[in-house]
Scaffold this motif. Structure first.
Motif, short mmCIF file in Angstrom:
data_model
loop_
_atom_site.label_atom_id
_atom_site.label_comp_id
_atom_site.label_asym_id
_atom_site.label_seq_id
_atom_site.Cartn_x
_atom_site.Cartn_y
_atom_site.Cartn_z
N ILE A 1 -27.52 3.05 15.13
CA ILE A 1 -28.42 1.91 15.33
C ILE A 1 -28.38 1.46 16.79
CG2 ILE A 1 -28.89 -0.48 14.66
CD1 ILE A 1 -27.65 0.17 11.94
N MET A 2 -27.19 1.42 17.38
CA MET A 2 -27.07 0.99 18.77
C MET A 2 -27.72 2.01 19.71
SD MET A 2 -25.73 -1.75 17.95
CE MET A 2 -25.82 -2.43 19.60
N ILE A 3 -27.61 3.28 19.38
CA ILE A 3 -28.25 4.31 20.20
C ILE A 3 -29.77 4.19 20.10
CG2 ILE A 3 -28.60 6.79 20.44
CD1 ILE A 3 -25.69 7.18 19.68
N SER A 4 -30.29 3.97 18.89
CA SER A 4 -31.74 3.83 18.72
C SER A 4 -32.26 2.60 19.45
CB SER A 4 -32.09 3.75 17.23
OG SER A 4 -31.59 2.54 16.67
N ASP A 5 -31.41 1.62 19.65
CA ASP A 5 -31.79 0.42 20.40
C ASP A 5 -31.53 0.57 21.90
OD1 ASP A 5 -32.76 -2.35 20.13
OD2 ASP A 5 -30.81 -2.87 20.99
N ASN A 6 -31.05 1.77 22.28
CA ASN A 6 -30.73 2.07 23.69
C ASN A 6 -29.66 1.15 24.27
OD1 ASN A 6 -32.57 4.24 24.07
ND2 ASN A 6 -34.25 2.79 24.25
N ASP A 7 -28.81 0.64 23.41
CA ASP A 7 -27.69 -0.18 23.87
C ASP A 7 -26.47 0.73 24.04
OD1 ASP A 7 -25.74 -2.01 24.45
OD2 ASP A 7 -26.27 -3.40 22.84
N TYR A 8 -26.48 1.49 25.13
CA TYR A 8 -25.40 2.46 25.33
C TYR A 8 -24.12 1.80 25.81
CZ TYR A 8 -28.51 6.31 24.37
OH TYR A 8 -29.35 7.18 23.74
N SER A 9 -24.20 0.58 26.29
CA SER A 9 -22.98 -0.14 26.64
C SER A 9 -22.15 -0.38 25.38
CB SER A 9 -23.33 -1.48 27.31
OG SER A 9 -22.15 -2.23 27.56
N PHE A 10 -22.81 -0.90 24.32
CA PHE A 10 -22.10 -1.14 23.06
C PHE A 10 -21.75 0.19 22.39
CE2 PHE A 10 -21.25 -2.59 18.79
CZ PHE A 10 -20.72 -3.85 18.97
N ALA A 11 -22.66 1.17 22.49
CA ALA A 11 -22.40 2.48 21.89
C ALA A 11 -21.17 3.13 22.50
CB ALA A 11 -23.62 3.37 22.06
N SER A 12 -21.00 2.98 23.82
CA SER A 12 -19.81 3.55 24.47
C SER A 12 -18.54 2.87 23.96
CB SER A 12 -19.92 3.41 25.99
OG SER A 12 -19.86 2.05 26.39
N GLN B 1 -12.57 14.08 22.30
CA GLN B 1 -14.02 14.27 22.20
C GLN B 1 -14.77 12.94 22.22
OE1 GLN B 1 -15.28 16.96 19.12
NE2 GLN B 1 -17.38 16.18 19.09
N TRP B 2 -14.24 11.95 21.51
CA TRP B 2 -14.91 10.65 21.48
C TRP B 2 -14.76 9.91 22.80
CZ3 TRP B 2 -18.69 9.07 18.67
CH2 TRP B 2 -18.90 9.62 17.40
N ALA B 3 -13.63 10.08 23.48
CA ALA B 3 -13.48 9.48 24.81
C ALA B 3 -14.49 10.09 25.78
CB ALA B 3 -12.06 9.67 25.31
N ASP B 4 -14.68 11.43 25.69
CA ASP B 4 -15.67 12.09 26.54
C ASP B 4 -17.09 11.64 26.19
OD1 ASP B 4 -13.67 13.42 27.79
OD2 ASP B 4 -13.93 15.31 26.71
N THR B 5 -17.35 11.42 24.90
CA THR B 5 -18.68 10.94 24.48
C THR B 5 -18.97 9.56 25.06
OG1 THR B 5 -18.53 12.22 22.43
CG2 THR B 5 -20.12 10.41 22.49
N ALA B 6 -17.96 8.70 25.02
CA ALA B 6 -18.13 7.36 25.59
C ALA B 6 -18.48 7.43 27.07
CB ALA B 6 -16.86 6.54 25.38
N THR B 7 -17.78 8.32 27.79
CA THR B 7 -18.04 8.48 29.22
C THR B 7 -19.43 9.06 29.46
OG1 THR B 7 -15.68 8.86 29.49
CG2 THR B 7 -17.09 9.38 31.36
N ALA B 8 -19.84 9.98 28.59
CA ALA B 8 -21.17 10.55 28.73
C ALA B 8 -22.25 9.49 28.54
CB ALA B 8 -21.36 11.67 27.70
N TYR B 9 -22.08 8.62 27.55
CA TYR B 9 -23.04 7.53 27.36
C TYR B 9 -23.16 6.69 28.63
CZ TYR B 9 -23.05 8.25 22.26
OH TYR B 9 -23.20 8.75 21.00
N ILE B 10 -22.01 6.39 29.22
CA ILE B 10 -22.00 5.51 30.39
C ILE B 10 -22.64 6.21 31.59
CG2 ILE B 10 -20.49 4.32 32.02
CD1 ILE B 10 -18.54 3.94 29.66
N ARG B 11 -22.24 7.45 31.85
CA ARG B 11 -22.75 8.14 33.05
C ARG B 11 -24.23 8.45 32.93
NH1 ARG B 11 -18.18 12.15 35.55
NH2 ARG B 11 -16.61 10.54 35.89
N GLU B 12 -24.70 8.76 31.74
CA GLU B 12 -26.09 9.15 31.56
C GLU B 12 -27.02 7.93 31.60
OE1 GLU B 12 -29.40 11.63 30.88
OE2 GLU B 12 -27.34 12.07 31.49
N HIS B 13 -26.55 6.81 31.05
CA HIS B 13 -27.47 5.68 30.84
C HIS B 13 -27.09 4.43 31.65
CE1 HIS B 13 -29.46 7.80 27.54
NE2 HIS B 13 -28.24 8.19 27.16
N ILE B 14 -25.84 4.29 32.00
CA ILE B 14 -25.42 3.09 32.74
C ILE B 14 -25.03 3.44 34.16
CG2 ILE B 14 -23.83 1.13 32.70
CD1 ILE B 14 -23.54 1.56 29.70
#
Length: 442
Positions: A135-146, A167-180
């Motif tokens: 839901i947070m990803i669909s709302d483009n809230d990648y800060s909360f998603a990370s 893997q989840w730590a890397d996913t969090a970083t990917a959210y941040i680097r790609e969108h924030i």
């Protein structure tokens, strides 16, 4: 200045109910959050509780859900997990149908999962995180998603599943680097300890040490160590998702525009209603002030005497049948005139020790005679009779052009009251307005 204005607003809306001002919950919530951000929880919590409600609000009014979320986080920080859980659950159970309802539900689920993580219930927490993240990803809230991704990493770390934690730590970083595009210090303090422990678990002490040394070094080391293929794959997946949902986003934009137009129309209508009600209230207050000014200037004896029976005739103590009469006698009226004269000319009502006994001593009659004369000629008891002179004097003082310099404690003492509380109560009872409101509208 902001807090002084907030206190005035609280004072103003405390006396209004939802019918008089339908947005008082929103006001309580905004002011409560102001105090909350400055960590004045003692002031914030009662206001946030006032912002909560059990009935649905307006479509764009999210004050109820925001207040519940803040209260839940406060109780979590205070160590009261049960009350924290109760407030998060109350968000899910709320009947509100606001524009961002799904997001608030997702936030509540993620926070419930965070409480479970703190309690060491990692499997249960992971299930709730998995519900909230899409839901947070669909709302483009990648800060909360990370943040959810980091919490997932913490859960798997608690389960000793280090590969999934990484893997989840890397996913969090990917959210941040790609969108924030940058990792803030708060998120870095969450991600890098996980990566440091992962490398420690793998026996890579050098890399773990780099993550622990400092945030700046951790940023550089993470850029060197980051799996480029994973980042590329994440980007490709995000791009594919963007292409698939492009049509849906266009429809959402059209819906959002329609909602904004509706909201703008509603906002204009509500503003007009508030403007009308405000000026209607101000006009009523001003009319009441003018009425009280005229009342305060009515110091003639015939305006003071107001017997219980409007059709009475002045009589002797006893009638022809020998029964005592109810109307005032000539002696009562004469004594009332004497009392009125020393009140007006001597202003003895300013003496806060003035009582029925001291007044009767001044007049050299018994207290019963004074009490009877006041009651028969005015229909009032002594306290009400005396307070009218004092309040009239206060009204005259507040009606002058220098009323902005008036101190209410000094004014109460000046006109004969023992305390500000008794002055406030008597003033409002006799004029229909609190002294402060009278002063503002005078």
């Amino acid at each position: 200045m902001a807090f002084a204005t907030a206190e005035e607003l609280i004072h103003d809306i405390d006396g209004l109910d939802c019918r008089q001002y339908p947005f008082n919950g929103n006001m309580y919530g905004d002011i409560g959050l102001l105090y909350y951000k400055f960590r004045d929880y003692e002031a914030a919590v009662p206001l946030l509780k006032k912002a909560t409600r059990e009935t649905p609000g307006f479509y764009f009014d999210d004050s109820n859900l925001k207040a519940r979320n803040s209260l839940a986080i406060y109780y979590r920080q205070s160590g009261d997990r049960k009350r924290s859980d109760d407030y998060f659950i109350s968000i899910l159970q709320s009947p509100d149908t606001i524009y961002a309802r799904a997001v608030y539900d997702a936030v509540a689920l993620a926070n419930l999962a965070h409480n479970l993580t703190r309690a060491g219930l990692y499997c249960e927490a992971i299930g709730l995180y998995e519900l909230s993240l899409p839901i947070m990803i669909s709302d483009n809230d990648y800060s909360f998603a990370s943040g959810i991704a980091v919490s997932m990493a913490e859960c798997y770390m608690g389960l000793d599943n280090w590969e999934w934690a990484k893997q989840w730590a890397d996913t969090a970083t990917a959210y941040i680097r790609e969108h924030i595009h940058f990792i803030n210090p708060h998120r870095a303090r969450q991600i890098y300890p996980i990566l440091a422990k992962y490398h420690q678990q793998k026996g890579d002490a050098a890399t773990a040490g780099k993550y622990i040394d400092s945030l700046s070094m951790a940023h550089a080391d993470y850029r060197d160590e980051f799996d480029a293929m994973l980042l590329m794959r994440t980007r490709q997946e995000l791009l594919a998702e963007k292409n698939r949902s492009q049509h849906e986003r266009l429809q959402q934009q059209q819906t959002a525009i329609t909602r904004l137009v509706v909201f703008a129309v509603i906002a204009v209508l509500v503003s007009m209603l508030i403007y009308y009600l405000y000026h209607k209230k101000k006009a009523a207050y001003r009319e009441l002030v003018e009425k009280n000014k005229r009342w305060a200037d009515s110091d003639r004896l015939e305006q003071i005497i107001d017997p219980v029976s409007p059709n009475h005739t002045i009589t002797e103590e006893k009638g022809e049948d020998g029964n005592r009469q109810q109307g005032p006698t000539e002696k009562d009226v004469e004594l009332a005139a004497r009392i009125h004269k020393i009140m007006v000319e001597g202003q003895i009502y300013r003496d806060n020790s003035l009582s029925l006994d001291t007044l009767s001593q001044k007049l050299e009659v018994t207290r019963e005679t004074v009490s009877r004369a006041i009651n028969r000629t005015t229909g009032k008891n002594f306290t009400r009779f005396l307070n009218e002179y004092r309040v009239k004097e206060a009204v005259r003082i507040l009606s002058t052009g220098r009323n902005h310099t008036v101190n209410f404690d000094e004014l109460a003492e000046q006109v004969g009251f023992n305390s500000r509380i008794t002055f406030h109560r008597a003033f409002k009872q006799l004029t229909g307005l609190p002294p402060a409101e009278f002063k503002r509208n005078s």
